[in-house]
Design an enzyme around this catalytic site. Structure first.
Site, PDB file in Angstrom:
ATOM      1  CE  LYS A  35      -0.348 -18.648  -9.206  1.00 45.06           C
ATOM      2  NZ  LYS A  35      -1.582 -18.401  -8.468  1.00 45.06           N
ATOM      3  CD  GLU A 148      -7.011 -10.786   2.662  1.00 43.56           C
ATOM      4  OE1 GLU A 148      -6.055 -10.064   3.008  1.00 43.56           O
ATOM      5  OE2 GLU A 148      -7.725 -10.539   1.663  1.00 43.56           O
ATOM      6  CG  PHE A 149      -8.287  -6.955   7.495  1.00 43.20           C
ATOM      7  CD1 PHE A 149      -9.395  -6.316   6.969  1.00 43.20           C
ATOM      8  CD2 PHE A 149      -8.475  -7.917   8.479  1.00 43.20           C
ATOM      9  CE1 PHE A 149     -10.673  -6.607   7.435  1.00 43.20           C
ATOM     10  CE2 PHE A 149      -9.741  -8.225   8.946  1.00 43.20           C
ATOM     11  CZ  PHE A 149     -10.851  -7.567   8.426  1.00 43.20           C
ATOM     12  CD  GLU A 152      -1.349  -7.254  -4.321  1.00 39.49           C
ATOM     13  OE1 GLU A 152      -0.552  -6.776  -5.151  1.00 39.49           O
ATOM     14  OE2 GLU A 152      -2.471  -7.685  -4.627  1.00 39.49           O
ATOM     15  CG  LEU A 247      -6.188  11.380   5.124  1.00 43.38           C
ATOM     16  CD1 LEU A 247      -6.120  12.368   6.285  1.00 43.38           C
ATOM     17  CD2 LEU A 247      -7.537  11.511   4.409  1.00 43.38           C
ATOM     18  CB  ALA A 249      -4.294  14.078  -2.921  1.00 42.51           C
ATOM     19  N   GLY A 250      -3.766  11.800  -5.102  1.00 40.63           N
ATOM     20  CA  GLY A 250      -3.016  11.388  -6.289  1.00 40.63           C
ATOM     21  C   GLY A 250      -3.948  10.946  -7.396  1.00 40.63           C
ATOM     22  CB  CYS A 257      -8.471  -5.264  -2.339  1.00 35.20           C
ATOM     23  SG  CYS A 257      -7.846  -6.904  -1.956  1.00 35.20           S
ATOM     24  CE  LYS A 260     -12.020  -9.019  -5.424  1.00 38.16           C
ATOM     25  NZ  LYS A 260     -11.556 -10.405  -5.235  1.00 38.16           N
TER      26      LYS A 260
HETATM   27  C1  UDX Z   1      -5.926  -3.244   0.409  1.00 38.29           C
HETATM   28  C2  UDX Z   1      -6.231  -3.121   1.911  1.00 38.29           C
HETATM   29  O1  UDX Z   1      -5.417  -2.088   2.474  1.00 38.29           O
HETATM   30  C3  UDX Z   1      -6.017  -4.456   2.603  1.00 38.29           C
HETATM   31  O2  UDX Z   1      -6.346  -4.351   3.979  1.00 38.29           O
HETATM   32  C4  UDX Z   1      -6.945  -5.457   1.919  1.00 38.29           C
HETATM   33  O3  UDX Z   1      -6.993  -6.673   2.535  1.00 38.29           O
HETATM   34  C5  UDX Z   1      -6.538  -5.576   0.452  1.00 38.29           C
HETATM   35  O4  UDX Z   1      -6.691  -4.286  -0.160  1.00 38.29           O
HETATM   36  P1  UDX Z   1      -3.772  -3.250  -1.147  1.00 38.29           P
HETATM   37  O5  UDX Z   1      -4.736  -3.330  -2.282  1.00 38.29           O
HETATM   38  O6  UDX Z   1      -2.610  -4.170  -1.132  1.00 38.29           O
HETATM   39  O7  UDX Z   1      -4.536  -3.498   0.248  1.00 38.29           O
HETATM   40  O8  UDX Z   1      -3.184  -1.769  -1.123  1.00 38.29           O
HETATM   41  P2  UDX Z   1      -3.320  -0.441  -0.248  1.00 38.29           P
HETATM   42  O9  UDX Z   1      -2.021  -0.165   0.374  1.00 38.29           O
HETATM   43  O10 UDX Z   1      -4.494  -0.470   0.625  1.00 38.29           O
HETATM   44  O11 UDX Z   1      -3.521   0.657  -1.411  1.00 38.29           O
HETATM   45  C6  UDX Z   1      -4.600   0.538  -2.327  1.00 38.29           C
HETATM   46  C7  UDX Z   1      -4.554   1.636  -3.356  1.00 38.29           C
HETATM   47  O12 UDX Z   1      -4.836   2.906  -2.771  1.00 38.29           O
HETATM   48  C8  UDX Z   1      -3.206   1.821  -4.059  1.00 38.29           C
HETATM   49  O13 UDX Z   1      -3.431   1.995  -5.443  1.00 38.29           O
HETATM   50  C9  UDX Z   1      -2.615   3.073  -3.464  1.00 38.29           C
HETATM   51  O14 UDX Z   1      -1.761   3.767  -4.340  1.00 38.29           O
HETATM   52  C10 UDX Z   1      -3.887   3.869  -3.190  1.00 38.29           C
HETATM   53  N1  UDX Z   1      -3.726   4.856  -2.101  1.00 38.29           N
HETATM   54  C11 UDX Z   1      -3.472   4.426  -0.838  1.00 38.29           C
HETATM   55  C12 UDX Z   1      -3.909   6.205  -2.371  1.00 38.29           C
HETATM   56  O15 UDX Z   1      -4.149   6.613  -3.509  1.00 38.29           O
HETATM   57  N2  UDX Z   1      -3.770   7.104  -1.330  1.00 38.29           N
HETATM   58  C13 UDX Z   1      -3.520   6.718  -0.068  1.00 38.29           C
HETATM   59  O16 UDX Z   1      -3.440   7.570   0.802  1.00 38.29           O
HETATM   60  C14 UDX Z   1      -3.350   5.339   0.195  1.00 38.29           C
END
Ligand code: UDX
Length: 432
Positions: A35, A148-149, A152, A247, A249-250, A257, A260
């Site tokens: 890396k 952090e928030f 990805e 919100l 659905a799927g 994150c 875990k």
């Molecule tokens: C998340 C948090 O949003 C972020 O703040 C934190 O620091 C890291 O974890 P991330 O895992 O990158 O970020 O993705 P995110 O956009 O939050 O989506 C997470 C999962 O939820 C995805 O699999 C997405 O498909 C799913 N999702 C999201 C849904 O199924 N429905 C939604 O309405 C939104």
């Protein structure tokens, strides 16, 4: 300021490149030699929009350096820890890498340093750091929790436009230093005690996961009572107290994150003698949601043995090549167990997914290739290129009954139905 970031993963590398863009002088420490070699020549180990440009710019002006050992970053004012905290099978967080960094720091630090914890650690962790590590150092070492928030796919944007900056610590000098680090970001800076700052991260992710599982439950109920989750979710989300995000659905959430962090919070609750029943249900609903695929396909096709299914999307969400905890991987294994043949495609994640998928899965060169000869096509990740597919061409390549299972409700249902597809969605009684 002189800053060192330990760990060049999704969080560490984003932090390093963005801090450098803000005018800081940054050393990023990465112990993985492959890396490291790539990063030094400007090659990133993962896809993240906008990040390569920032890394290249930092390298070019000499303000971003990559090093192999902590020694190369000990002259910084702030040292940010952004190493991995993988989940153990029981839900506990594996803190080995964090302990190793803190132990090395205590041993090697020769001038005062402020440690900012970016890695997600269980609430309560930071309180033990002073006694367990910092007191043993030869020089004064400070410690703040600084969760952090970053999402990805939009991590760079999230870094520069955060909703809030959280600093967990009580020393005023230390807080002032952190405020200087983030001086160019326009966001409320909230200071609190370390344990509360650690809890913010878990509470935020658990709440977002709850929103997703909640809307998935409502979606499942919509199918049973003859309703449609799309107008329902839109209308519910327009209530400003609820908000429209998360919100959709799927097939449920994945990624590094939410799965875990929800399991870790459940574990922390149990360790403290508390049964976090709502959180347990959120996790269970999410695990169950992936099984919907089997139920729907079996109901429509009768059986799965000998059926060819095209799977569109392997990344846990669009905009990333990350397949960690991706619903697609579970779904594919379930399909194979039922005797189906699987053809899979993802615009970015094929190389990473290939490492986890059985050899019997055909890795297609494109969405049309994945659809060829399929009885059913399953959209697991809502990549824009799937929405924009030439669906008439897809139909020519597929076999009857031309089933499309839209696991993210992202396709034009009525149009596909009119064109002879057997279209199924999630939470839509008309397309159940
Ligand atoms: C998340 C948090 O949003 C972020 O703040 C934190 O620091 C890291 O974890 P991330 O895992 O990158 O970020 O993705 P995110 O956009 O939050 O989506 C997470 C999962 O939820 C995805 O699999 C997405 O498909 C799913 N999702 C999201 C849904 O199924 N429905 C939604 O309405 C939104």
């Amino acid at each position: 300021m002189k800053v060192t970031v330990v760990g060049a993963g999704y969080v560490g590398l984003t932090a390093a490149a963005c801090l450098c863009h803000s005018g800081h002088e940054v050393s990023c420490i990465e112990k993985d030699q492959i890396k490291l070699a790539g990063l030094r020549s400007g090659r990133l180990p993962f896809f993240e929009e906008g990040l390569p440009e920032l890394v290249h710019a930092g390298l070019a002006k000499g303000a971003l350096r990559f090093g192999a050992s902590l020694k190369e970053g000990l002259d910084a004012e702030v040292l940010m820890v952004a190493v991995g905290t993988p989940a153990r099978p029981d839900g506990r967080i594996d803190l080995t890498q964090i302990y190793a960094v803190l132990a090395d720091l205590v041993e090697q630090a020769r001038s005062p340093l402020l440690i900012a914890m970016k890695s997600t650690v269980p609430p309560g962790f930071g309180l033990s750091v002073e006694q367990r590590f910092l007191q043993k150092a030869a020089v004064p070492l400070g410690y703040v929790a600084n969760p952090e928030f970053l999402r990805e796919g939009t991590a760079v944007r999230d870094w520069f436009q955060p909703d809030r900056i959280i600093i967990g610590g009580s020393d005023e000098e230390v807080i002032a230093k952190m405020a200087r680090l983030y001086a160019d970001l326009k966001a409320p800076l909230l200071t609190m005690d370390i344990g509360s700052a650690e809890m913010v991260k878990y509470a935020a992710n658990a709440f977002l996961a709850t929103k997703i599982s909640f809307i998935n439950e409502i979606a499942n109920l919509c199918e049973l009572v003859g309703a449609d989750i799309l107008p329902v979710a839109r209308a519910v989300g327009l209530d400003r107290r609820i908000g429209g995000q998360f919100l959709a659905a799927g097939l449920g959430y994945g990624g590094s994150c939410f799965p875990k962090d929800t399991s870790a919070l459940d574990f922390v609750s149990a360790c403290n003698g508390y049964a976090f029943n709502l959180l347990k249900a959120v996790i269970e609903v999410n695990n169950r949601q992936r099984l919907l695929v089997l139920r729907k396909l079996k109901k429509a096709l009768g059986r799965l043995t000998g059926i060819t299914v095209g799977v569109l999307g392997l990344a846990f969400k669009p905009g990333t090549d990350d397949v960690r905890e991706s619903p697609a991987l579970d779904v594919i294994n379930l399909l194979l167990d039922e005797g189906a043949c699987v053809r899979a495609y993802d615009p970015l994640a094929l190389p990473k997914a290939g490492d986890f998928l059985p050899a019997s899965v055909f890795l297609a060169g494109g969405a049309l290739d994945a659809a060829a000869g399929c009885h059913a096509l399953l959209v697991v990740t809502e990549w824009p290129e799937f929405i924009d597919l030439d669906w008439m061409r897809v139909k020519q390549l597929m076999c009857p009954p031309y089933l499309v299972l839209d696991g993210r409700n992202c396709l034009p249902a009525e149009e596909l139905k009119k064109n002879g597809f057997l279209y199924l969605g999630i939470g839509r009684a008309r397309y159940a």
